[in-house]
Design an enzyme around this catalytic site. Structure first.
Site, short mmCIF file in Angstrom:
data_model
loop_
_atom_site.label_atom_id
_atom_site.label_comp_id
_atom_site.label_asym_id
_atom_site.label_seq_id
_atom_site.Cartn_x
_atom_site.Cartn_y
_atom_site.Cartn_z
N GLU A 18 0.82 -1.22 0.00
CA GLU A 18 0.00 0.00 0.00
C GLU A 18 0.85 1.26 0.00
O GLU A 18 0.37 2.34 -0.33
CB GLU A 18 -0.96 0.01 1.20
CG GLU A 18 -0.29 -0.03 2.55
CD GLU A 18 -0.23 -1.44 3.10
OE1 GLU A 18 -0.27 -1.60 4.32
OE2 GLU A 18 -0.16 -2.39 2.30
N ASP A 63 12.03 18.63 -33.63
CA ASP A 63 11.86 19.64 -34.65
C ASP A 63 13.18 20.41 -34.78
O ASP A 63 14.01 20.37 -33.87
CB ASP A 63 10.71 20.58 -34.24
CG ASP A 63 10.36 21.57 -35.33
OD1 ASP A 63 10.53 21.22 -36.51
OD2 ASP A 63 9.93 22.68 -35.00
N ASP A 118 3.29 20.75 -35.22
CA ASP A 118 3.81 19.67 -34.38
C ASP A 118 2.75 19.06 -33.46
O ASP A 118 3.01 18.04 -32.82
CB ASP A 118 4.96 20.19 -33.51
CG ASP A 118 6.14 20.69 -34.33
OD1 ASP A 118 6.46 20.04 -35.34
OD2 ASP A 118 6.72 21.72 -33.98
N ASN A 137 3.41 -3.19 8.41
CA ASN A 137 3.27 -2.56 7.09
C ASN A 137 3.36 -1.04 7.20
O ASN A 137 3.97 -0.38 6.36
CB ASN A 137 1.93 -2.95 6.46
CG ASN A 137 2.04 -4.25 5.70
OD1 ASN A 137 3.03 -4.96 5.84
ND2 ASN A 137 1.03 -4.58 4.92
N THR A 188 7.17 -0.16 7.84
CA THR A 188 8.15 -0.48 6.80
C THR A 188 7.72 -0.08 5.40
O THR A 188 8.56 0.13 4.53
CB THR A 188 8.48 -1.98 6.81
OG1 THR A 188 7.27 -2.72 6.58
CG2 THR A 188 9.05 -2.38 8.15
N ASP A 189 6.41 0.03 5.14
CA ASP A 189 5.95 0.33 3.78
C ASP A 189 5.94 1.82 3.48
O ASP A 189 5.76 2.20 2.33
CB ASP A 189 4.53 -0.21 3.57
CG ASP A 189 4.54 -1.69 3.22
OD1 ASP A 189 5.57 -2.32 3.50
OD2 ASP A 189 3.53 -2.19 2.71
#
Length: 879
Positions: free
Chosen positions: A291, A333, A626, A716, A719-720
């Site tokens: 997550e 270009d 362009d 989580n 550490t996440d």
């Protein structure tokens, strides 16, 4: 009205009288108001189709609908359904933060101007019922007689009826930097836009002279309208990062589903409480999902966007930052991108030899001849000098270049014009190809003449040399020199003078030839090293321009893009033949470095071709011509200063300083961001996989519970987010621009990365289960104490895992030099200690006091994974 618009496609190869008959109009009277109103009703306003723009809600929905956000939202709903409010709220906060940051960054970068539509809002001068009056360009219809004067923006496509010294800048439409000399004569069929010299196109600018024309096409039927239609039809591809994150999300969903189902069934078969196993399954589902990935990726991209903004590079889409890093092809270009889009003097050819504009008259063999040439160039010149200043020239680019050259030689332009007042002018005409002015010079008249060298040479009887004025017998030598320079893409202009009396001015008197000057839109000085940097990085660069092949090749050779361009370039007609046959071998396109005389459709086809070959394509440009290719490319890069608003509107990135060197910087930043994203994906997945493996092995082995559902979510959170965020701040490796671009088909996690993830997660799993078994069976710890030891070991070993990500010197690398990493580790440890210290949280996480011996073993087992990986690398490098 269709018959009028269909006639427009052939107007340039017919006489003006034939076109007037087709359109049922009169050059001297124009349409009457009743007929004009009827045609307006039939054809509709002279406007271009509105361009679509994402609303704020669309941007918000796109962010919410990302696959990872969808999985996280589902996990939050499941958590809420089991009344696990803390877990659900934690996951939902991640979703909201990620979505909010992405929406805010794109909302700030969104351009609300619709430039193509603004071009339709100009005022024009028309002739109706024999009377001339101003009119909104929106109300023009086929058959209107349009009056053209210097400074006007052409309101519709029109066929010239007459013209005097008429020059039109078509740079925004065709890419040609030099204004095009226009004439009303019919020309050959099957010519590209740039060679239709008797047409005036919507959106171009009159730089000099005047003329009359008949409107042949309006709205979507104009050349500008066709470009607008191409722009709308060019669909934007999903960015490589979006595709890779989607693929990764689908893979994680499949793995998560099967693993959670398997663990749940095994637990129920072992007689464990089904509600506990269901909650554990939900916790494992959340554990399996990184997550932190969306929020960390978003913040890393946003940081890259802000960093580039400091270097005057505006990125409009977050994902474009990373896409730059994967760029394998740059289609650039020429005019305004590789060059200044400003003509300057490249060579000065006198009878004594060739000089460059930096040469001062005193440094030449004949300073008087040098000054004479600059005097004539200043007098026979209609560039405007507002007020008393000599540095604000405006007008025809060639005349402005001559004035700037004179200024560089310390000549006072205003003083010269006062000293030699103009008494007469012979204006430039397309058939004679020269212009002349007469000036009072005491009791005599000084005649100053400039024009095409092939037109000036026959008018000159004498030559001004070092020995004096002599008979002009070597005209072929000057003509050959001029043709040689023209073959290199330079535009030449010859100069001559004559001393006469008022009685001799009934016609142009015999002239004395002074020499000629060659002009070029020069390359930007920073382009060559920037191109070399891109080439060193394995990026292929191609020039795609509407300009002449010789001019394009000259610039390509000067900037180091090609060494044999003269024999290897391709034109628009070559591309037309190549693309119209599906079975034709198109491999030659990858060997050709310069594509000249191309149309907007050709540019779009080149972008599509390289994308089909599997390349990530960046397209740079500044003109209306362009815009279709800019929109279709994986990265559209527009110029901020000289670029049209139309180009900036559809581009993903805008260079505020128009510097090609900024592209190399942006690519370097994009590569660094992708490397960081890959680092923290490897880190997140190795940590999350370790959690799954710990629970799975403990479940299969019928061990005591190593992690509780809420403990999994807390791990989580620690550490996440913090270490992963810190990894996004890593500096780019020093050699990042010395390696080739990554394979765009390669996923975020390549095969070698999966081996890393497996090794990292296995080492963390062994350490966590090792401390669990050792505590329970050897230290005789209680199940709750063993659980706590496994919990702390998992957290600390995952925090230390960041040091295994870089390869090479384990003590000096981008991770150890990153101060944010050390703060992340310290923050993780501090928050864990805080959770233990607060009664409410340590009760929720079921944390209890441990002995000093237990903490010692926690530290030893936590260091083991990092130590083992580094030791293995050291042994492997010595073998």
């Amino acid at each position: 009205m269709e018959k009028y618009h269909s006639a427009a496609t052939e107007a340039y190869c017919q006489t003006s009288s034939t076109v007037l008959d087709w359109l049922n109009t009169n050059a001297k009277q124009g349409l009457d108001q009743t007929e004009a109103a009827r045609r307006l009703q039939a054809s509709g306003p002279n406007r271009l189709p509105l361009s679509g723009e994402r609303s704020n809600l669309q941007i918000l929905f796109e962010q919410l609908a990302s696959p990872l956000n969808a999985i996280l939202a589902l996990a939050a709903v499941v958590s809420f359904s089991f009344r696990d409010w803390l877990e659900g709220a934690a996951v939902l906060v991640v979703v909201l933060i990620n979505t909010g940051i992405a929406w805010w960054m794109e909302w700030q970068a969104k351009h609300s101007m619709k430039a193509l539509e603004k071009l339709s809002g100009v005022q024009v001068k028309v002739l109706r019922s024999g009377k001339q009056f101003p009119l909104s360009a929106d109300l023009l219809v086929p058959g209107d007689i349009l009056i053209l004067e210097a400074g006007d923006v052409v309101g519709a496509d029109a066929r010239l009826i007459s013209g005097t010294d008429l020059g039109i800048s078509e740079a925004a439409l065709t890419g040609e930097s030099v204004p095009v000399d226009k004439h009303p004569d019919p020309i050959s069929p099957d010519l590209p836009i740039a060679d239709q010299k008797n047409m005036a196109f919507k959106g171009t600018v009159i730089t000099r002279g005047r003329g009359t024309s008949v409107v042949t096409a309006t709205g979507i039927h104009t050349k500008l309208g066709q470009i607008a239609a191409l722009t709308h039809s060019a669909s934007r591809e999903a960015s490589p990062l979006q595709k890779k994150l989607t693929d990764l999300s689908k893979l994680l969903m499949r793995l998560m589903g099967w693993l959670v189902l398997l663990i749940g069934l095994i637990g129920i078969l072992q007689g464990k409480d089904w509600l506990l196993m269901l909650k554990t399954g939900v916790a494992m589902a959340v554990a399996a999902i990184p997550e932190g990935l969306p929020i960390v990726a978003t913040i890393a991209l946003a940081r890259g966007m802000l960093s580039l903004a400091k270097h005057r590079v505006i990125v409009k889409r977050l994902s474009a930052v990373e896409t730059l890093g994967g760029t394998g092809i740059i289609l650039t270009d020429k005019t305004g991108t590789l060059t200044h889009n400003r003509l300057s003097i490249a060579r000065i050819v006198l009878p004594e030899g060739e000089y460059v504009p930096e040469d001062h008259p005193e440094d030449t063999a004949t300073p008087n001849h040098f000054l004479q040439l600059s005097l004539i160039a200043t007098l026979c010149n209609n560039a405007l000098v507002p007020g008393d200043k000599d540095d604000s020239f405006s007008g025809d680019p060639i005349e402005v270049a001559l004035m700037e050259w004179a200024k560089g030689m310390k000549m006072r332009v205003n003083d010269i014009h006062q000293q030699f007042p103009r008494t007469r002018e012979w204006p430039f005409e397309s058939d004679k190809k020269w212009m002349a002015t007469a000036h009072q010079n005491g009791s005599e008249i000084l005649v100053a003449v400039k024009g095409a060298i092939e037109a000036i040479l026959p008018l000159c009887h004498t030559l001004d040399t070092q020995e004096g004025v002599v008979a002009f017998d070597n005209k072929d030598l000057f003509l050959a020199t001029a043709e040689k320079l023209a073959g290199r893409g330079l535009r030449t202009l010859a100069f001559a003078r004559a001393d006469a009396t008022h009685d001799q001015l009934s016609d142009l008197p015999p002239l004395c030839f002074l020499g000629f000057i060659a002009f070029l839109d020069p390359p930007r000085p920073e382009v060559a090293p920037a191109l070399q940097s891109c080439i060193n990085a394995g990026i292929r660069v191609y020039m795609v321009t509407g300009d002449h092949p010789q001019t394009a090749c000259n610039i390509a050779e000067q900037v180091g893009l090609s060494t044999d361009c003269e024999t290897s370039y391709m034109t628009g007609s070559d591309l037309e033949k190549l693309f119209e046959r599906s079975d034709t071998d198109k491999s030659r396109l990858q060997q050709t470095k310069v594509f000249a005389r191309v149309t907007p459709r050709h540019k779009l086809q080149l972008v599509e071709y390289f994308q089909q070959q599997g390349f990530v394509v960046a397209m740079t440009g500044d003109g209306i011509n362009d815009t279709p290719a800019l929109k279709k490319a994986d990265i559209g890069i527009a110029m901020g200063q000289r670029g049209t608003e139309a180009a900036r509107e559809v581009a993903d990135m805008v260079l505020k300083d128009d510097s090609f060197a900024s592209i190399a910087l942006a690519i370097k930043r994009g590569r660094a961001i992708f490397a960081n994203i890959r680092h923290f994906v490897v880190y997140l997945l190795s940590c999350n996989l370790a959690e799954l493996m710990v629970i799975s092995i403990a479940s299969f082995g019928n061990l005591i519970t190593p992690l509780l559902p809420l403990q999994i979510l807390f791990v989580n959170m620690i550490t996440d987010v913090f270490p992963a965020l810190a990894l996004g701040m890593n500096a780019s490796p020093r050699d990042i621009m010395q390696i080739g671009p990554r394979d765009p088909k390669e996923p975020i996690i390549a095969k070698r990365d999966w081996w890393k993830i497996t090794g990292f997660s296995a080492s963390i799993t062994l350490a966590t289960l090792g401390v669990l078994v050792y505590a329970y069976y050897f230290l005789n710890a209680s199940p709750q104490e063993a659980n706590n030891m496994a919990f702390y070991t998992l957290i600390l070993s995952q925090l230390l895992q960041v040091f295994n990500l870089p390869e090479g010197n384990p003590f000096r690398n981008e991770v150890t030099r990153n101060a944010y990493i050390w703060w992340a580790i310290a923050s993780g440890i501090f928050i864990t200690f805080l959770m233990y210290s607060i009664p409410l949280t340590h009760t929720a996480l079921q944390l209890i006091p441990l002995s000093t011996e237990m903490y010692t073993y926690i530290l030893i087992f936590s260091i083991l994974p990092t130590f083992t990986i580094q030791l293995g690398r050291l042994v492997g490098s010595e073998q």
